[in-house]
Motif scaffolding. Structure first.
Motif, PDB file in Angstrom:
ATOM      1  N   ALA A 169      30.156  79.258  22.262  1.00  0.00           N
ATOM      2  CA  ALA A 169      29.660  79.419  23.627  1.00  0.00           C
ATOM      3  C   ALA A 169      30.492  80.436  24.393  1.00  0.00           C
ATOM      4  N   ARG A 201      30.170  71.492  29.868  1.00  0.00           N
ATOM      5  CA  ARG A 201      29.929  71.675  28.432  1.00  0.00           C
ATOM      6  C   ARG A 201      28.424  71.871  28.237  1.00  0.00           C
ATOM      7  N   ASN A 248      29.968  78.174  29.291  1.00  0.00           N
ATOM      8  CA  ASN A 248      30.791  76.970  29.283  1.00  0.00           C
ATOM      9  C   ASN A 248      32.055  77.168  30.109  1.00  0.00           C
ATOM     10  N   SER A 269      32.899  70.971  23.449  1.00  0.00           N
ATOM     11  CA  SER A 269      33.092  72.372  23.792  1.00  0.00           C
ATOM     12  C   SER A 269      33.016  73.192  22.514  1.00  0.00           C
ATOM     13  N   SER A 270      32.202  74.246  22.539  1.00  0.00           N
ATOM     14  CA  SER A 270      31.936  75.033  21.334  1.00  0.00           C
ATOM     15  C   SER A 270      32.579  76.411  21.420  1.00  0.00           C
ATOM     16  N   ALA A 286      21.865  72.654  23.515  1.00  0.00           N
ATOM     17  CA  ALA A 286      21.618  72.616  22.077  1.00  0.00           C
ATOM     18  C   ALA A 286      21.269  71.205  21.614  1.00  0.00           C
ATOM     19  N   PRO A 298      24.260  77.182  21.256  1.00  0.00           N
ATOM     20  CA  PRO A 298      25.404  77.121  22.180  1.00  0.00           C
ATOM     21  C   PRO A 298      25.735  78.456  22.822  1.00  0.00           C
ATOM     22  N   SER A 299      25.351  79.559  22.188  1.00  0.00           N
ATOM     23  CA  SER A 299      25.649  80.890  22.737  1.00  0.00           C
ATOM     24  C   SER A 299      24.768  81.260  23.919  1.00  0.00           C
ATOM     25  N   SER A 340      26.596  74.300  27.001  1.00  0.00           N
ATOM     26  CA  SER A 340      26.041  74.825  25.757  1.00  0.00           C
ATOM     27  C   SER A 340      25.641  73.702  24.817  1.00  0.00           C
ATOM     28  N   ASP A 341      26.506  72.723  24.661  1.00  0.00           N
ATOM     29  CA  ASP A 341      26.191  71.596  23.795  1.00  0.00           C
ATOM     30  C   ASP A 341      25.052  70.776  24.381  1.00  0.00           C
TER      31      ASP A 341
END
Length: 385
Positions: free
Chosen positions: A326, A305, A290, A322-323, A311, A285-286, A307-308
């Motif tokens: 991120a 969203r 996002n 949402s992480s 991943a 996610p990084s 990053s997700d």
């Protein structure tokens, strides 16, 4: 909360139909001009996407809701969400047919026709996002619908490059669709367009060879998608006039340009870490920017969203989360697209955020090669880093 169906865990469930406002904006210009006599409404597409949505993003604010793990299967299997993307296609095509009729006529000035083409182009670009969602699915119907949604933008090779190229190489120097720190949007666009095209041809050629098929084969995904564009454009010119071709091409270029600009925003300067053996680590996610603004989330089927999505690319849009891991953009995609048009402004806004994401170590970023020494020196990092 508004939009939540009894028994549904999704508080935004019925808001997703608002995502169809984007293709419907191609149906609005003629009626708005007819009733208001204001020709500015031929440009309703950029008005909505570049003005109205950024303002609404700012007013409405963050989304702030994530689906629970225990609701994943229920949300994934709810066909309501699929129909929200399925319906995008017929509305998109109807808008294009109406526009073709107007381009062929003599009632509009050239400027008005260009405005209409710009509106259609932005719809086409968002249509690529619908194609993006459908193209990740394993169901044959959805994959064919993805190719059909790409026909208007003439960007059919995206079906191959995004799934097999971009997702494998994202946030690495090898990915043409991952923007580098110090690289302006105007430098990125030709690199991404040309690099993505070459990659798609190579990937599809390799796939066909493994299966024992030739390039000129009914099994070629790229030729399937391009054929749909030929049929669509050729059919419209046969029905109306070959004179509409410049406007068809203009809206296709704008649609592809919007897609690539979003690519620029999504991965600017981010770089996956290396494993001890030198291979790239799995996408985390990084490795994607996002933005959890509610309005753009609805209009773009949770593309923000991102990053997700990278991943967990198999997840349907309604299940994306949402992480906290991120990196976060300061605004929604629509606003960030505007900033990207002006490289000095973009760098002022984004470079400090990129640096903060890497705890001040700029050498961990994906840096434009010809600017690497200059950027490292600006942050007092030895060139060997």
């Amino acid at each position: 909360m508004f939009g939540k169906r009894l028994g549904s865990p999704d508080p935004k469930r019925h808001l997703w139909v608002l995502g169809l406002i984007a293709p419907m904006s191609a149906l609005l210009p003629s009626q708005l001009v007819l009733h208001t006599k204001l020709t500015v409404f031929w440009w309703i597409g950029p008005i909505i996407i570049l003005i109205v949505i950024p303002v609404l993003d700012w007013v409405v604010g963050e989304d702030g809701t994530n689906p629970r793990d225990e609701d994943y299967e229920l949300l994934s299997n709810d066909r309501f969400y699929r129909w929200c993307t399925y319906l995008f296609l017929p509305i998109q095509v109807i808008g294009l047919v109406i526009a073709a009729c107007m381009w062929a006529g003599t009632d509009l000035s050239v400027v008005d026709k260009i405005g209409l083409a710009t509106t259609l182009g932005l719809v086409s670009g968002i249509g690529i996002n619908a194609a993006h969602e459908l193209g990740h699915r394993v169901e044959s119907l959805e994959r064919w619908l993805s190719k059909m949604a790409l026909a208007q933008s003439a960007y059919g090779h995206f079906f191959v490059e995004h799934n097999k190229g971009h997702h494998a190489r994202v946030a690495t120097p090898e990915d043409p669709a991952s923007a580098r720190m110090g690289e302006s949007l105007w430098e990125f666009l030709p690199r991404s367009v040309i690099g993505g095209f070459r990659s798609a041809i190579k990937l599809e050629n390799e796939r066909l060879a493994r299966k024992g098929h030739r390039w000129f084969s009914v099994h070629n995904h790229i030729l399937q998608a391009w054929s749909m564009t030929v049929v669509l454009f050729g059919g419209l010119m046969a029905i109306y006039s070959p004179a509409i071709l410049p406007y068809l091409l203009l809206q296709a270029v704008i649609g592809a340009g919007l897609l690539e600009t979003v690519n620029y925003v999504e991965h600017y300067g981010l770089l996956r870490r290396r494993r001890p053996n030198g291979n790239w680590a799995r996408c985390a996610p990084s490795d994607s920017w996002n933005s959890d603004r509610l309005v753009t989330n609805i209009f773009m089927f949770h593309l923000q969203r991102h990053s997700d999505h990278h991943a967990n690319p198999g997840r349907r849009y309604q299940t994306l989360r949402s992480s906290e891991e991120a990196p976060q953009l300061p605004a929604g995609y629509a606003t960030m697209i505007l900033l990207a048009l002006f490289p000095p402004v973009w760098r002022i806004v984004m470079d400090p955020r990129l640096l903060a994401h890497y705890s001040g170590d700029v050498s961990r970023a994906n840096i434009q090669p010809r600017k690497r020494e200059r950027i490292l020196a600006a942050y007092d990092v030895p060139a060997a880093a």
